[in-house]
Design a protein around this motif. Sequence first.
Motif, PDB file in Angstrom:
ATOM      1  N   GLU A   1      -9.366  -2.877  -6.385  1.00 33.92           N
ATOM      2  CA  GLU A   1      -9.446  -2.850  -4.923  1.00 33.92           C
ATOM      3  C   GLU A   1      -9.668  -4.268  -4.379  1.00 33.92           C
ATOM      4  OE1 GLU A   1      -9.031  -0.445  -2.602  1.00 33.92           O
ATOM      5  OE2 GLU A   1      -8.459   0.991  -4.139  1.00 33.92           O
TER       6      GLU A   1
ATOM      7  N   GLU B   1       0.755  11.090   4.657  1.00 34.82           N
ATOM      8  CA  GLU B   1       0.474   9.664   4.799  1.00 34.82           C
ATOM      9  C   GLU B   1       1.720   8.828   4.490  1.00 34.82           C
ATOM     10  OE1 GLU B   1      -3.444   7.571   3.868  1.00 34.82           O
ATOM     11  OE2 GLU B   1      -2.328   7.404   2.011  1.00 34.82           O
TER      12      GLU B   1
ATOM     13  N   PHE C   1       1.743   1.790  -3.440  1.00 34.54           N
ATOM     14  CA  PHE C   1       0.559   2.280  -4.148  1.00 34.54           C
ATOM     15  C   PHE C   1       0.352   3.779  -3.897  1.00 34.54           C
ATOM     16  CE2 PHE C   1      -3.962   3.344  -4.189  1.00 34.54           C
ATOM     17  CZ  PHE C   1      -4.307   2.964  -5.479  1.00 34.54           C
ATOM     18  N   VAL C   2       0.501   4.195  -2.656  1.00 31.41           N
ATOM     19  CA  VAL C   2       0.282   5.618  -2.323  1.00 31.41           C
ATOM     20  C   VAL C   2       1.342   6.494  -3.005  1.00 31.41           C
ATOM     21  CG1 VAL C   2       0.163   7.312  -0.436  1.00 31.41           C
ATOM     22  CG2 VAL C   2      -0.980   5.105  -0.192  1.00 31.41           C
TER      23      VAL C   2
ATOM     24  N   LEU D   1      -1.649  13.140   1.265  1.00 30.50           N
ATOM     25  CA  LEU D   1      -0.935  11.962   0.738  1.00 30.50           C
ATOM     26  C   LEU D   1       0.533  11.981   1.156  1.00 30.50           C
ATOM     27  CD1 LEU D   1      -2.096  11.418  -2.968  1.00 30.50           C
ATOM     28  CD2 LEU D   1      -2.405   9.900  -1.024  1.00 30.50           C
TER      29      LEU D   1
ATOM     30  N   PHE E   1     -11.445  12.752   6.497  1.00 31.50           N
ATOM     31  CA  PHE E   1     -11.318  11.909   5.305  1.00 31.50           C
ATOM     32  C   PHE E   1     -12.686  11.772   4.616  1.00 31.50           C
ATOM     33  CE2 PHE E   1     -10.643   7.485   3.431  1.00 31.50           C
ATOM     34  CZ  PHE E   1      -9.848   7.930   2.383  1.00 31.50           C
TER      35      PHE E   1
ATOM     36  N   ASP F   1       0.836  -1.201   0.000  1.00 26.59           N
ATOM     37  CA  ASP F   1       0.000   0.000   0.000  1.00 26.59           C
ATOM     38  C   ASP F   1       0.875   1.257   0.000  1.00 26.59           C
ATOM     39  OD1 ASP F   1      -2.825   0.433  -0.243  1.00 26.59           O
ATOM     40  OD2 ASP F   1      -2.707   1.588   1.611  1.00 26.59           O
TER      41      ASP F   1
ATOM     42  N   PHE G   1      -6.543  -6.147  -4.590  1.00 29.20           N
ATOM     43  CA  PHE G   1      -5.516  -5.720  -3.633  1.00 29.20           C
ATOM     44  C   PHE G   1      -5.643  -6.507  -2.324  1.00 29.20           C
ATOM     45  CE2 PHE G   1      -2.676  -2.744  -1.520  1.00 29.20           C
ATOM     46  CZ  PHE G   1      -1.914  -2.243  -2.560  1.00 29.20           C
TER      47      PHE G   1
ATOM     48  N   TYR H   1      -2.577  -2.073 -10.968  1.00 28.59           N
ATOM     49  CA  TYR H   1      -3.422  -0.987 -10.462  1.00 28.59           C
ATOM     50  C   TYR H   1      -2.721   0.364 -10.716  1.00 28.59           C
ATOM     51  CZ  TYR H   1      -6.972   0.914  -7.169  1.00 28.59           C
ATOM     52  OH  TYR H   1      -8.028   1.590  -6.597  1.00 28.59           O
TER      53      TYR H   1
ATOM     54  N   TRP I   1      -8.261   5.772   8.235  1.00 34.51           N
ATOM     55  CA  TRP I   1      -9.114   5.926   7.043  1.00 34.51           C
ATOM     56  C   TRP I   1     -10.602   6.093   7.378  1.00 34.51           C
ATOM     57  CZ3 TRP I   1      -4.732   2.666   6.055  1.00 34.51           C
ATOM     58  CH2 TRP I   1      -3.876   3.161   5.046  1.00 34.51           C
TER      59      TRP I   1
ATOM     60  N   LEU J   1     -11.578   5.240  -5.475  1.00 38.93           N
ATOM     61  CA  LEU J   1     -10.548   4.539  -4.699  1.00 38.93           C
ATOM     62  C   LEU J   1     -10.484   5.061  -3.269  1.00 38.93           C
ATOM     63  CD1 LEU J   1      -7.463   5.990  -4.252  1.00 38.93           C
ATOM     64  CD2 LEU J   1      -7.470   5.801  -6.722  1.00 38.93           C
ATOM     65  N   GLU J   2     -10.775   6.340  -3.094  1.00 33.75           N
ATOM     66  CA  GLU J   2     -10.800   6.868  -1.726  1.00 33.75           C
ATOM     67  C   GLU J   2     -12.038   6.361  -0.981  1.00 33.75           C
ATOM     68  OE1 GLU J   2      -8.244   8.053  -0.587  1.00 33.75           O
ATOM     69  OE2 GLU J   2      -7.315   9.616  -1.791  1.00 33.75           O
TER      70      GLU J   2
END
Length: 213
Positions: A194, A79, A46-47, A76, A157, A43, A197, A105, A152, A127-128
Motif C-alpha cells: 500500500e 466499482e 489493481f481492482v 467490486l 464501506f 488502481d 502504491f 502487489y 472509500w 487492504l480494504e
Amino acid sequence: MKLRDLLARHRELWHEATRHPFLEGVRRGTLPRRAFERWLVQDYLFVLEGLKFQARLLARAPRRDQRLLIGGLVALEEELGWFEEQARRRNLELHARPHPANAAYCGFLAGLEGEPYAAALTALWALERAYLEAWRGAAPGHPEYREFVEHWTTPEFADYISGLEEAAEAALGEAGEGARGRAEEAFVEVARFERGFWEMALEGTEENGGRVG
Ligand code: MP5
C-alpha cells in the motif's frame, strides 16, 4: 488473535501506508494531475486483479462468509464501472501496462491462493481497511477529488470492513499457530505494498522530492 493487535504491532508501517503526501495532495488540492491520473489507471488494474483474488477466496470460504464475500464482489464489479466512467470523463486509457509496484502487489494477491484461508482473509481486510483510513485522512478532500474521498469513506464501506474483521478473527481463532504467523506476514506485506502504491503515483513529481522510484 485480534486484528487490532496487528495494527498496534506495526503502527509505524501502517501509518506510512495510510498517511502519505499523495493523500495530503488530495486533501489540499495540490496533487499533480499526472500523479492522480497514474494512480487512477493503476488502481483500476489493481481492482480488476482484486476481483479475481476475491473470487478465488470465495471458492474456499466457509458457508458463514459467503454472503459477506459475495457482497464485496458485487461492490467490486460496480466499482470497476465507476472507474471506467471516471476514466472516460478524464480521457484516460485504462488498457495500460501495470507498473512494477502494482504488478508485484497483484502477484502477491494471486499467491495468497496458496496460503491459509485465514491469512488471505486477513490480507483482504488489511487492504480494504488501508483504503478506508487513507481516504478518511484526506477528507473532505479538495473538490476535484471529493468524489474519490467519499467513495472509500461511506458507512457501508466501513460496515463491510467490520464484517471482514469479524470473519478474519473467527477464521484466525480456528486456525493453527502457523496460519496465524502467515496472517501477520500477509498483513505486513499488504502495508508495504500500500505504501509502495502511493509512492508509485508520486514517482518523478516534486512531492516525491523529484525522485524516480
Ligand atoms: C484498495 C484499492 C481498496 N482500490 N487499491 C489499493 C492499492 N488498495 C486497496 O480496494 P477496493 O476494492 O477499491 O475497496
